[in-house]
Design a protein around this motif. Structure first.
Motif, short mmCIF file in Angstrom:
data_model
loop_
_atom_site.label_atom_id
_atom_site.label_comp_id
_atom_site.label_asym_id
_atom_site.label_seq_id
_atom_site.Cartn_x
_atom_site.Cartn_y
_atom_site.Cartn_z
N ARG A 37 17.28 46.37 -14.47
CA ARG A 37 18.74 46.39 -14.39
C ARG A 37 19.25 45.04 -13.90
O ARG A 37 18.72 44.47 -12.96
N HIS A 38 20.31 44.56 -14.55
CA HIS A 38 21.02 43.37 -14.08
C HIS A 38 22.11 43.82 -13.12
O HIS A 38 22.75 44.85 -13.35
N GLY A 39 22.34 43.06 -12.10
CA GLY A 39 23.45 43.31 -11.18
C GLY A 39 24.35 42.09 -11.19
O GLY A 39 23.97 41.02 -10.70
N VAL A 40 25.52 42.21 -11.79
CA VAL A 40 26.45 41.08 -11.88
C VAL A 40 27.10 40.87 -10.52
O VAL A 40 27.67 41.79 -9.95
N ARG A 41 27.00 39.65 -10.01
CA ARG A 41 27.59 39.30 -8.71
C ARG A 41 28.95 38.64 -8.86
O ARG A 41 29.82 38.83 -8.03
N SER A 42 29.12 37.83 -9.90
CA SER A 42 30.42 37.20 -10.13
C SER A 42 30.53 36.71 -11.57
O SER A 42 29.51 36.46 -12.22
N VAL A 43 31.77 36.61 -12.03
CA VAL A 43 32.07 36.08 -13.36
C VAL A 43 33.28 35.17 -13.21
O VAL A 43 34.28 35.56 -12.62
N ARG A 44 33.15 33.96 -13.75
CA ARG A 44 34.26 33.02 -13.72
C ARG A 44 34.48 32.45 -15.11
O ARG A 44 33.53 32.02 -15.77
N GLN A 45 35.71 32.48 -15.57
CA GLN A 45 36.04 31.92 -16.88
C GLN A 45 35.99 30.39 -16.79
O GLN A 45 36.61 29.80 -15.91
N VAL A 46 35.24 29.78 -17.70
CA VAL A 46 35.14 28.33 -17.76
C VAL A 46 36.08 27.79 -18.83
O VAL A 46 36.75 26.78 -18.62
N ALA A 47 36.14 28.46 -19.97
CA ALA A 47 37.00 28.03 -21.08
C ALA A 47 37.31 29.24 -21.96
O ALA A 47 36.52 30.18 -22.05
N PHE A 48 38.46 29.17 -22.63
CA PHE A 48 38.84 30.21 -23.58
C PHE A 48 39.79 29.60 -24.59
O PHE A 48 40.77 28.97 -24.21
#
Length: 104
Positions: A37-48
């Motif tokens: 199992r992966h446990g996501v700790r954080s997500v930050r948008q770099v570009a869109f």
């Protein structure tokens, strides 16, 4: 599960090709992973740009077991500490799907 992998990835994407090869190698030997199992700790948008999103994702991996076709434990893998990955999502007709995962 090849169908779940195909549903998560953009058709023809590098992510799909790499993971499909790994999945096929496990399946050929009859091996499976239990507890992976992966446990996501954080997500930050770099570009869109409207069709492609570049994200910086930090995750951990739970400890897991590699099992043979009979269910016997072949190996026990320890938890992986937090790591960062650049994740690229692309818009498809079915929504945003995984294009590529790499180390930043």
């Amino acid at each position: 599960d090849p169908a779940a992998l195909a549903a998560a990835c953009a058709p023809g994407s590098p992510a799909l090709r790499v993971d499909a090869v790994a999945l096929q190698a496990l399946a050929r030997q009859g091996w499976t992973a239990r507890g992976l199992r992966h446990g996501v700790r954080s997500v930050r948008q770099v570009a869109f740009d409207g069709t492609t999103a570049r994200l910086l994702v930090r995750d951990v991996l739970a400890p897991y077991e590699v099992l043979d076709a009979r269910g016997a434990v072949l190996d026990r893998r320890p938890a992986r500490p937090e790591r960062a990955f650049e994740v690229v999502l692309v818009r498809t007709g079915a929504g945003y799907r995984l294009q590529q995962v790499s180390r930043p």
